[in-house]
Design an enzyme around this catalytic site. Structure first.
Site, PDB file in Angstrom:
ATOM      1  CE  LYS A 403     -12.464  -0.594  41.076  1.00 14.67           C
ATOM      2  NZ  LYS A 403     -12.338  -2.014  40.782  1.00 14.67           N
ATOM      3  CG  HIS A 471     -19.352  -3.401  36.662  1.00 15.05           C
ATOM      4  ND1 HIS A 471     -19.167  -2.089  37.012  1.00 15.05           N
ATOM      5  CD2 HIS A 471     -18.121  -3.978  36.711  1.00 15.05           C
ATOM      6  CE1 HIS A 471     -17.895  -1.888  37.275  1.00 15.05           C
ATOM      7  NE2 HIS A 471     -17.226  -3.012  37.103  1.00 15.05           N
ATOM      8  NE  ARG A 474     -15.143  -1.838  33.829  1.00 12.14           N
ATOM      9  CZ  ARG A 474     -14.151  -1.073  33.393  1.00 12.14           C
ATOM     10  NH1 ARG A 474     -14.389  -0.095  32.542  1.00 12.14           N
ATOM     11  NH2 ARG A 474     -12.918  -1.294  33.790  1.00 12.14           N
ATOM     12  CG  HIS A 497      -9.177  -4.022  33.534  1.00 11.12           C
ATOM     13  ND1 HIS A 497      -9.628  -4.983  32.671  1.00 11.12           N
ATOM     14  CD2 HIS A 497     -10.233  -3.681  34.299  1.00 11.12           C
ATOM     15  CE1 HIS A 497     -10.905  -5.225  32.904  1.00 11.12           C
ATOM     16  NE2 HIS A 497     -11.296  -4.440  33.891  1.00 11.12           N
ATOM     17  CE1 TYR A 506     -15.608  -8.596  31.809  1.00 13.77           C
ATOM     18  CE2 TYR A 506     -13.388  -7.711  31.894  1.00 13.77           C
ATOM     19  CZ  TYR A 506     -14.707  -7.666  32.284  1.00 13.77           C
ATOM     20  OH  TYR A 506     -15.120  -6.715  33.141  1.00 13.77           O
TER      21      TYR A 506
END
Ligand SMILES: [Zn+2]
Ligand SMILES: [Zn+2]
Length: 526
Positions: A403, A471, A474, A497, A506
């Protein structure tokens, strides 16, 4: 389809001679086979490797021209149109007619001859892409959304190609001709798909063409006498805003889309605050914030704060106000981590992966993609961007473009490595493309975008009666890792991240983890 290259027809010899002469000046030599000729067409005209598969169609076209007694240098658009509908007696025509990509092959071949100056192009030279790049820049300058600007520049190129193909010089443009362009059923070689445009496509073409013509006449493409020419009302950016945009581009190096939204936001509140920077004060900015917050959603409130800060920094940079004004507003907390991500139970992931049908190329590709998603926790866009050169087999590593353009290297697990290797050996069609994952049917182009990867994951999940897209894999990996007792920092590193805060989400699905997280906050007394 039978090839005519063996017969070395007159037409073929003529084109071969032209290409040979051309090849000499760009130091290509030893042209013996028709493949070589076409390869040069490809390299020079910049078309993709799929072009190679057009050679049968082009040979047929050359043969047709020979029979019709048309010299290469005299080809007209009518010849192409007649060729497409000719009743073929050459016994080389497939009964079902020309496929869209074969139709396009002829157009592209014709364009190639024009771009090389072999055929007269009625005053159009080969700087079309430059014209369109200038047009794109003019649109962006006027604050058009980058995506829309790109689309309209493409339409401008489409118009030029369309005119070129029909031998219409720019000086002969009329409303009548433009109407024809807006409604034409496309065989221009810009896209493979053809057919009449719908109402929306027509109005898009119309807007783009109008803007382009104003641009070519040296007028402002978007505004007339300071008034936005489309239906939506928008004001002309003031000179301060124009300088601000330049500053964002040159000094901050932001992406075009980000700049677009900053500028749009500043333009929405700047009239209220005024442009006289000497009158700015922290109180004035806070008063403005109260008014703006009342009519904005939380996300838009945050955008307001960011745009105020950025704008104040810019005015301070120009020496018009104090830099401390950039801190007049405190950022508000956002609650984007308030939803619990969807995930799968242990064992289900393997079941989904095992459900791939390995007897087909689709299934082999699907398994490679799912394994990368599940074992490495890659994002759909990251899988889509993978190139052959990103795979390092000796070190068992994978290079990822994540990203926001952040690159990183992740270890290639045994399972993922095997699945990818299997795909390379049995599933991936041979192609000159660098992309790892290619379309299964012809032409073997790279997938269009990350959502195709997500679509593949969605289909696989649906087959097992599950919902969600790429996703989900993931999320599942993150949850499993936390259950295994990995720390938030470890998981953040594995999932790449940018901030551990994102990983915290999470922990919500993991009660023992939640407890451990809570302890330090409560001073270890819980
Ligand atoms: Zn024919
Ligand atoms: Zn077209």
């Amino acid at each position: 389809m039978k090839s005519y290259s063996a017969k070395a027809s007159e037409a073929y010899q003529e084109i071969s001679r032209i290409i040979r002469a051309f090849a000499k000046c760009i130091e290509f030599s030893n042209i013996k086979r028709s493949e070589d000729v076409i390869r040069i067409l490809v390299d020079v005209a910049g078309y993709s490797g799929a072009f190679l598969s057009y050679r049968g169609t082009i040979n047929h076209f050359l043969r047709y021209l020979e029979i019709e007694n048309v010299k290469i240098c005299d080809i007209k658009w009518e010849n192409l149109e007649n060729f497409w509908k000719h009743n073929c007696s050459h016994a080389c025509w497939p009964a079902r007619g020309l496929s869209p990509s074969q139709t396009v092959a002829v157009t592209r071949f014709y364009l190639f001859l024009q771009y090389q100056g072999i055929i007269d192009s009625n005053g159009w030279d080969s700087n079309d892409p430059d014209i369109c790049a200038d047009f794109l820049e003019a649109l962006t300058q006027e604050g058009v959304h980058p995506d829309q600007a790109k689309r309209q520049a493409r339409t401008a190129l489409h118009l030029i190609v369309w005119l070129r193909l029909r031998g219409i010089p720019e000086s002969c443009l009329s409303d009548h001709i433009l109407d024809d362009f807006v409604g034409h059923s496309c065989r221009c070689g810009m896209h493979i798909r053809s057919g009449r445009p719908g109402a929306q496509a027509k109005s898009r073409r119309r807007v783009a063409v109008d803007r382009f013509l104003r641009f070519r006449n040296g007028e402002n493409p978007v505004f007339k006498n300071g008034i936005f020419l489309q239906k939506r009302r928008r004001s002309h950016p003031s000179s301060t805003v124009v300088r601000y945009r330049t500053w964002l581009t040159d000094q901050r190096g932001l992406r075009p889309r980000t700049i677009y939204y900053y500028v749009l936001d500043v333009m929405s509140w700047l009239p209220r605050l005024g442009e006289d920077a000497s009158a700015y004060s922290a109180t004035a900015i806070r008063e403005l914030a109260v008014l703006e917050f009342a009519k904005r959603t939380p996300a838009m409130q945050s955008r307001f704060i960011r745009s105020v800060r950025s704008y104040m920094r810019f005015r301070a940079f120009e020496g018009h106000c104090n830099a401390s004004l950039a801190n007049a507003l405190i950022s508000r907390p956002t609650y984007r981590l308030s939803t619990v991500p969807r995930r799968l139970d242990t064992g289900i992931v393997n079941k989904v992966i095992d459900s791939c049908d390995l007897s087909t190329s689709y299934g082999i590709r699907e398994r490679a993609i799912l394994t990368l998603l599940a074992e490495l926790g890659l994002r759909a866009s990251e899988v889509w961007k993978l190139k052959l050169s990103d795979l390092d087999w000796t070190e068992a590593k994978l290079c990822i473009e994540g990203k926001g353009g952040r690159g990183s290297i992740v270890p290639l697990t045994q399972g993922a490595g095997d699945a990818v290797l299997d795909y390379l050996e049995k599933g991936r069609p041979s192609s000159r493309s660098e992309a790892l994952f290619l379309r299964v049917p012809h032409p073997h182009m790279p997938l269009a975008n990350g959502s195709e990867i997500s679509g593949i994951a969605r289909k696989a999940l649906a087959r097992c009666g599950l919902e969600g897209g790429a996703h989900v894999f993931r999320h599942t990996l993150a949850t499993e890792l936390l259950r295994d007792g990995k720390s938030l920092e470890d998981v953040a590193t594995i999932l790449r991240h940018r901030s551990v805060d994102t990983t915290t989400i999470y922990a919500k699905v993991n009660e023992p983890m939640l407890k451990r997280l809570a302890e330090p906050w409560l001073g270890g007394r819980s």
